[in-house]
Motif scaffolding. Sequence first.
Motif, PDB file in Angstrom:
ATOM      1  N   THR A  92      -4.352  12.060   2.924  1.00 53.05           N
ATOM      2  CA  THR A  92      -3.582  10.884   3.344  1.00 53.05           C
ATOM      3  C   THR A  92      -4.438   9.624   3.232  1.00 53.05           C
ATOM      4  O   THR A  92      -3.998   8.592   2.717  1.00 53.05           O
ATOM      5  CB  THR A  92      -3.111  11.049   4.800  1.00 53.05           C
ATOM      6  N   SER A  96      -4.345   6.062   0.387  1.00 49.20           N
ATOM      7  CA  SER A  96      -4.453   4.701   0.905  1.00 49.20           C
ATOM      8  C   SER A  96      -5.776   4.064   0.488  1.00 49.20           C
ATOM      9  O   SER A  96      -5.834   2.859   0.240  1.00 49.20           O
ATOM     10  CB  SER A  96      -4.331   4.702   2.434  1.00 49.20           C
ATOM     11  N   SER A  99      -5.467   2.523  -2.874  1.00 57.62           N
ATOM     12  CA  SER A  99      -4.764   1.241  -2.802  1.00 57.62           C
ATOM     13  C   SER A  99      -5.662   0.162  -2.207  1.00 57.62           C
ATOM     14  O   SER A  99      -5.685  -0.982  -2.678  1.00 57.62           O
ATOM     15  CB  SER A  99      -3.488   1.395  -1.968  1.00 57.62           C
ATOM     16  N   TYR A 100      -6.392   0.514  -1.150  1.00 64.79           N
ATOM     17  CA  TYR A 100      -7.333  -0.437  -0.567  1.00 64.79           C
ATOM     18  C   TYR A 100      -8.365  -0.876  -1.596  1.00 64.79           C
ATOM     19  O   TYR A 100      -8.728  -2.054  -1.685  1.00 64.79           O
ATOM     20  CB  TYR A 100      -8.054   0.189   0.635  1.00 64.79           C
ATOM     21  N   SER A 113      -6.198  -5.777   4.926  1.00 63.11           N
ATOM     22  CA  SER A 113      -4.784  -5.512   4.653  1.00 63.11           C
ATOM     23  C   SER A 113      -3.863  -6.624   5.148  1.00 63.11           C
ATOM     24  O   SER A 113      -2.754  -6.791   4.636  1.00 63.11           O
ATOM     25  CB  SER A 113      -4.360  -4.174   5.273  1.00 63.11           C
ATOM     26  N   ASP A 257     -11.916   1.690   5.582  1.00 60.46           N
ATOM     27  CA  ASP A 257     -11.543   0.404   4.995  1.00 60.46           C
ATOM     28  C   ASP A 257     -12.375  -0.748   5.542  1.00 60.46           C
ATOM     29  O   ASP A 257     -12.127  -1.909   5.209  1.00 60.46           O
ATOM     30  CB  ASP A 257     -10.055   0.135   5.259  1.00 60.46           C
ATOM     31  N   PHE A 409      -1.625   1.133   6.702  1.00 59.48           N
ATOM     32  CA  PHE A 409      -1.929   1.785   5.426  1.00 59.48           C
ATOM     33  C   PHE A 409      -0.693   1.832   4.535  1.00 59.48           C
ATOM     34  O   PHE A 409      -0.775   1.625   3.326  1.00 59.48           O
ATOM     35  CB  PHE A 409      -2.440   3.203   5.664  1.00 59.48           C
ATOM     36  N   ALA A 410       0.459   2.126   5.136  1.00 59.24           N
ATOM     37  CA  ALA A 410       1.696   2.175   4.354  1.00 59.24           C
ATOM     38  C   ALA A 410       1.982   0.805   3.719  1.00 59.24           C
ATOM     39  O   ALA A 410       2.386   0.726   2.551  1.00 59.24           O
ATOM     40  CB  ALA A 410       2.866   2.602   5.241  1.00 59.24           C
ATOM     41  N   ASN A 413      -0.221   0.263   0.627  1.00 54.26           N
ATOM     42  CA  ASN A 413       0.289   0.990  -0.539  1.00 54.26           C
ATOM     43  C   ASN A 413       1.467   0.263  -1.180  1.00 54.26           C
ATOM     44  O   ASN A 413       1.559   0.159  -2.411  1.00 54.26           O
ATOM     45  CB  ASN A 413       0.705   2.411  -0.129  1.00 54.26           C
ATOM     46  N   PRO A 439       0.310   5.207  -4.901  1.00 53.52           N
ATOM     47  CA  PRO A 439       0.732   4.431  -3.724  1.00 53.52           C
ATOM     48  C   PRO A 439       2.006   4.964  -3.083  1.00 53.52           C
ATOM     49  O   PRO A 439       2.163   4.882  -1.858  1.00 53.52           O
ATOM     50  CB  PRO A 439       0.919   3.013  -4.269  1.00 53.52           C
ATOM     51  N   GLY A 442       0.963   7.715  -1.032  1.00 54.09           N
ATOM     52  CA  GLY A 442       0.289   7.158   0.132  1.00 54.09           C
ATOM     53  C   GLY A 442       1.263   6.772   1.223  1.00 54.09           C
ATOM     54  O   GLY A 442       1.047   7.081   2.404  1.00 54.09           O
ATOM     55  N   CYS A 446       1.689   8.762   4.959  1.00 53.55           N
ATOM     56  CA  CYS A 446       1.601   7.979   6.195  1.00 53.55           C
ATOM     57  C   CYS A 446       2.827   8.194   7.071  1.00 53.55           C
ATOM     58  O   CYS A 446       2.716   8.393   8.289  1.00 53.55           O
ATOM     59  CB  CYS A 446       1.438   6.494   5.866  1.00 53.55           C
TER      60      CYS A 446
END
Length: 497
Positions: A92, A96, A99-100, A113, A257, A409-410, A413, A439, A442, A446
């Motif tokens: 999980t 993310s 994407s980060y 974010s 992150d 996190f969602a 993504n 993503p 991801g 989440c």
Amino acid sequence: MFIREAGLPASHAVPRSRRAVLRTKPVDAILEESSGGVGEEGPGLRRTMGLLELTFFSVGATLGTGIFVILGEAVPKAGPAVVISFLLAAVTALFSALSYAELAGTIPVSGSSYSYAYATLGEGIAWVCGWCLLLEYGVSISAVAVGWGQYVNELLDSAFGVSLPDAISQPPGDGGTFNIPAVIVVLLAVILLVRGVSESAVANTIMVFIKLITLAFFCAIAFTAFDDGNLSPFAPLGVAGISAGASQVFFSYIGFDAASTAGEEAKNPRRDLPLAILISLAIVTVVYVAVALAALGALPWQQFEGSEATLAKIVTDVTGGSWASTILSAGAIISIASVVLTVLYGQTRILFAMSRDGLIPPIFAKVNRRTQSPVANTLITGAWVALLAALVPLGQLTEATSIGTLFAFALVNIGVIVLRRTRPDLQRGFTAPFFPITPILGVGFCIYLMARLSGTTWQVFLVWMAVGVAIYFLYGYRHSRWRTEGAEGAEGVEAGR
């Protein structure tokens, strides 16, 4: 009042308030604002961090209470299959993290974010994301500080045969009145951060090395007592137990992150931020699985319940003496302190970005000319976190942290998908592979873990979000720098027609 985009019929006019809430902040404006120099709030942040410091900031923010304390709470939910829970939580986090990494290499700023959401999903969603980050960072610091106090007691007990009274070492609800050790570790982190980011990075690097050595020491002892019979049955509580365990231990991955919050203090952010995020996640996943496997092999899973300083208990049982527990507890105290330091750093930088946009009071964006760090921001945030750590039990803090993090996190993504389509021309230091599958997965993971959290946690989260939305419209919306400047520009265009 209604406004209409140029070239569109009047029927396409939208309320100004709705447009302002959904208005995105151009990436170019975000990057220009974060380029350094002296602004309205004073000098900008100083770029002093290389790849090693950034990686260790993320490792330092991630590797701590999650394995030293939360393991004892997760094993009763999943049994030996908590190892799979760690892997599920890691997957999980991985989606993310990709994407980060992409957004950190594209928009290397302090807001993490929050800034990514502002550039892709609009001001209102960015505020919601920033408000969730108060759960991810601010509340998780408090949870970590509570865990630090538990290991202080373990060290005192194993080394000197004494322990602090519950009244001053536990929060209300856990038999105490005011958790003084938790407050102390937060204040120590505040003092270090106020001195400057360079000093903090050096201290954190040293503490992370000690942390890794401490966990290697635990594994070396625990594997000498490994009994494969302790792993059978492997999943006594089934898939539901594994999922519940994953939701619990996801807290252990919060912090990978952290490097993304250092976008304005990194020497080469487009290259180093993505690498630091992915390398740190790989390191902590390997460590978590190794420690969990060693612990479960040395101690039957039924005996984990009710044990907070779990790793210290295991080495005491294996060695038959207190010397190993003393060493482990001392290492844990230093290790967990690094989490408080790095996560508190991340929280202050996110608040710095939100303040620079006008969504929270300007004092959070003021940078001290001598240390080039947001001193007032750090002091205010540290005081709030210390109070929370002193008064709220650990279990309630970890679940609240997890749901806020998963929601943020969602959004990250989703932001990758949006930015790929709206600004394909942007320079990207890293691109998530297998787009848009990663993503999308991801977001799905989440949501899956959020759904496994308790009803009480959801109620707290919804109340938290309602309070956040109210604050946004009472203060953030009215003081938004980007909304105000955009509205003035739009009125000027209308007046000239």
